[in-house]
Design a protein around this motif. Structure first.
Motif: not given
Length: 74
Positions: A31-37
């Motif tokens: 989830q956090t990877n997608l949030m900062v993408y």
């Protein structure tokens, strides 16, 4: 212990758990990877470039750690 393999079944549970929680090679893996993408201006290949070595390192450490602690008994 499992008589067919000679290993503690818990070691297999740990291997699956660690494998499922170390998805660093894609932005949609966590989830956090997608949030900062998007806001971070990252590209898909950035995750692959940084995530692949990290994934390999954690796979080796996890495998060796599980083998040392819950190793196969003869």
């Amino acid at each position: 212990q499992s008589p067919a393999v000679g290993a503690d079944p818990f070691s297999f549970v740990l291997a699956v758990t660690f494998a499922a929680s170390t998805a660093f090679m894609t932005p949609v893996g966590y989830q956090t990877n997608l949030m900062v993408y998007g806001p971070g201006g990252y590209r898909f290949t950035d995750y692959l470039r940084v995530g692949a070595p990290l994934q390999l390192l954690l796979a080796a450490v996890t495998t060796l750690g599980i083998a040392l602690i819950w190793g196969v008994q003869p």
